[in-house]
Structures are given as structure tokens and as C-alpha cells.
Design a protein around this motif. Structure first.
Motif, PDB file in Angstrom:
ATOM      1  N   ASP A  31      10.469  -1.399  35.055  1.00 38.73           N
ATOM      2  CA  ASP A  31      10.087  -2.069  33.813  1.00 38.73           C
ATOM      3  C   ASP A  31       8.671  -1.691  33.384  1.00 38.73           C
ATOM      4  O   ASP A  31       8.309  -1.856  32.217  1.00 38.73           O
ATOM      5  N   TYR A  32       7.874  -1.187  34.327  1.00 42.65           N
ATOM      6  CA  TYR A  32       6.552  -0.644  33.995  1.00 42.65           C
ATOM      7  C   TYR A  32       6.637   0.848  33.707  1.00 42.65           C
ATOM      8  O   TYR A  32       6.069   1.346  32.729  1.00 42.65           O
ATOM      9  N   HIS A  33       7.375   1.568  34.538  1.00 42.74           N
ATOM     10  CA  HIS A  33       7.413   3.029  34.430  1.00 42.74           C
ATOM     11  C   HIS A  33       7.959   3.513  33.101  1.00 42.74           C
ATOM     12  O   HIS A  33       7.603   4.604  32.641  1.00 42.74           O
ATOM     13  N   GLU A  34       8.797   2.725  32.444  1.00 36.83           N
ATOM     14  CA  GLU A  34       9.338   3.164  31.156  1.00 36.83           C
ATOM     15  C   GLU A  34       8.253   3.194  30.067  1.00 36.83           C
ATOM     16  O   GLU A  34       8.453   3.813  29.017  1.00 36.83           O
ATOM     17  N   HIS A  35       7.119   2.569  30.339  1.00 34.04           N
ATOM     18  CA  HIS A  35       6.020   2.570  29.378  1.00 34.04           C
ATOM     19  C   HIS A  35       4.996   3.671  29.667  1.00 34.04           C
ATOM     20  O   HIS A  35       4.024   3.803  28.919  1.00 34.04           O
ATOM     21  N   VAL A  36       5.213   4.443  30.732  1.00 38.94           N
ATOM     22  CA  VAL A  36       4.188   5.377  31.224  1.00 38.94           C
ATOM     23  C   VAL A  36       4.682   6.817  31.176  1.00 38.94           C
ATOM     24  O   VAL A  36       5.820   7.115  31.549  1.00 38.94           O
ATOM     25  N   PRO A  52      13.266   8.300  19.127  1.00 39.60           N
ATOM     26  CA  PRO A  52      14.221   8.754  18.122  1.00 39.60           C
ATOM     27  C   PRO A  52      13.551   9.357  16.894  1.00 39.60           C
ATOM     28  O   PRO A  52      14.224  10.001  16.074  1.00 39.60           O
ATOM     29  N   ASP A  53      12.238   9.167  16.755  1.00 42.99           N
ATOM     30  CA  ASP A  53      11.534   9.675  15.583  1.00 42.99           C
ATOM     31  C   ASP A  53      11.060  11.117  15.754  1.00 42.99           C
ATOM     32  O   ASP A  53      10.511  11.700  14.811  1.00 42.99           O
ATOM     33  N   VAL A  54      11.252  11.679  16.946  1.00 43.70           N
ATOM     34  CA  VAL A  54      10.764  13.031  17.228  1.00 43.70           C
ATOM     35  C   VAL A  54      11.914  13.898  17.728  1.00 43.70           C
ATOM     36  O   VAL A  54      12.596  13.535  18.691  1.00 43.70           O
ATOM     37  N   THR A  86       9.295  10.959  24.460  1.00 44.29           N
ATOM     38  CA  THR A  86       9.595   9.590  24.890  1.00 44.29           C
ATOM     39  C   THR A  86       8.645   8.629  24.185  1.00 44.29           C
ATOM     40  O   THR A  86       7.632   9.035  23.613  1.00 44.29           O
ATOM     41  N   ARG A  87       8.976   7.349  24.264  1.00 48.51           N
ATOM     42  CA  ARG A  87       8.174   6.322  23.614  1.00 48.51           C
ATOM     43  C   ARG A  87       7.275   5.617  24.614  1.00 48.51           C
ATOM     44  O   ARG A  87       7.219   4.397  24.651  1.00 48.51           O
ATOM     45  N   ALA A  88       6.595   6.362  25.447  1.00 51.63           N
ATOM     46  CA  ALA A  88       5.686   5.772  26.419  1.00 51.63           C
ATOM     47  C   ALA A  88       4.421   5.288  25.722  1.00 51.63           C
ATOM     48  O   ALA A  88       3.817   6.031  24.930  1.00 51.63           O
TER      49      ALA A  88
END
Length: 204
Positions: free
Chosen positions: A73-78, A108-110, A148-150
Motif C-alpha cells: 500500500d506504500y510501494h504503489e506510491h513510490v 492512463p494519461d501517458v 506509473t502514477r507514483a
């Protein structure tokens, strides 16, 4: 967005204390420069912030929660780019970016084509990565940040092997990431002049 905070961090290596009692916070929109002489613990600190190395004492939190308890749950932000580029040599640049997107929270924007073009790799997207120059491979490693959306970018000497054009372009990218509410923590021997930059010197 959550803040990243470190409290009373301590790190030892080979029986030597690199730093202790270290505390700081990083808010959305901020860039943190980790400074210090070689061997002062800059890379070790980044690895602790990534959650891939435990501190010998202290706590790193994300939104008030211990990152080592949060786990995925933290790693998806990094997103982390280390000394080594971390790209698969037998795959093409396009394939490397697809893997990076699949392993993180896709942006999804890139489009991958946009990343290849931005980093001047579009004409090299169908050749093995091992045939690229050191600078091209570094640009590919940095391109993984965009697919990714990190929220939090952790970067160890990101300007290695980049020419002046590549450095200027990536500085602008970091600034735009901060303006969008992202956070960056990095080590570099390159002088960076970006707004809202915090600095920590591990040698002091």
C-alpha cells in the motif's frame, strides 16, 4: 496527499554509524536534496525510504503509518531509480516501459510512445536495450517514472550519463512533478536550482 516523515533514523554499515537521530518531513510539492560526502549514507537513506532496507533505529511513515507495515500500500506510491539503471538488457525500450507500467499503478494519461519520444528513444524502440549508449539507458530508466502514477520519486544520482540537454529536460520534469503535487527525494553531485527545495547534509 500523505506526507513522508522520518523520525530519529539511524543507519549502520560494517559497524560504523552513518547517521543517527535523523528527522525530516516531505510534503506534496516539495523536493528534498540529500547531500554529503561519499560514504555518508545517502544511498542507504534512499533505500530505507524505499522500504527495501530497514533502519537500525527510528521510523519512516507515510500519512502517519509505518511504511514497513503498509507494505504494498506504500510501494504503489513510490518509484525508485538507483545507481544502476535497472532495465532488462535483452528487452527493447518499449518492452521495458511496458513491464514498468504493469508492475506499478499505470498512468492512463501517458502513452509509452509519448515517453519514448520525450526521452529521444522513439527510433530505438525495437532494438535490445543492451545496444543503447549509457545516456540512452539512463533516459530509459528515468522514463519509467512517467508510465506509473507514483507520487514519490526516489532518485539516486539521476543525472548520471546525461548530457546538458538531458539534465535540463529532467530538471523541468521534476519541477512539473512537484507542481502537480508530487514529491522527489534525490542525491546528486549536480547543482539543482528548483523552487521549494529542502536540503539535508548527512556529513554535517
Amino acid at each position: 496527499m500523505p506526507e513522508l516523515a522520518a523520525e530519529l533514523l539511524e543507519c549502520e554499515r560494517n559497524g560504523r554509524v552513518l547517521f543517527s537521530g535523523l528527522g525530516f518531513s516531505l510534503q506534496p510539492g516539495q523536493i528534498l536534496m540529500l547531500e554529503g560526502r561519499n560514504g555518508s549514507g545517502k544511498t542507504s537513506l534512499l533505500r530505507i525510504l524505499c522500504g527495501i532496507r530497514l533502519p537500525d533505529a527510528g521510523l519512516v511513515s507515510w500519512g502517519g503509518e509505518d511504511i514497513f507495515k503498509l507494505g504494498p500500500d506504500y510501494h504503489e506510491h513510490v518509484s525508485y531509480v538507483g545507481h544502476r539503471d535497472g532495465v532488462k538488457q535483452d528487452l527493447t525500450p518499449r518492452e521495458n516501459l511496458r513491464i514498468a507500467r504493469a508492475m506499478g499503478k499505470p498512468n492512463p494519461d501517458v502513452e509509452i510512445e509519448d515517453v519514448l519520444e520525450f526521452f529521444d528513444l522513439y527510433d530505438l524502440d525495437d532494438v535490445p536495450t543492451r545496444t543503447l549508449s549509457a545516456g540512452q539507458q539512463r533516459r530509459l530508466a528515468l522514463g519509467r517514472l512517467l508510465v506509473t502514477r507514483a507520487t514519490l520519486w526516489l532518485l539516486d544520482e539521476p543525472f548520471t550519463s546525461l548530457d546538458r540537454h538531458g539534465i535540463d529536460r529532467f530538471e523541468k520534469l521534476m519541477q512539473e512533478h512537484g507542481e502537480a503535487g508530487g514529491m522527489v527525494a534525490l542525491t546528486t553531485h549536480h547543482r539543482v536550482a528548483l523552487p521549494d527545495t529542502k536540503r539535508i547534509n548527512l556529513s554535517s
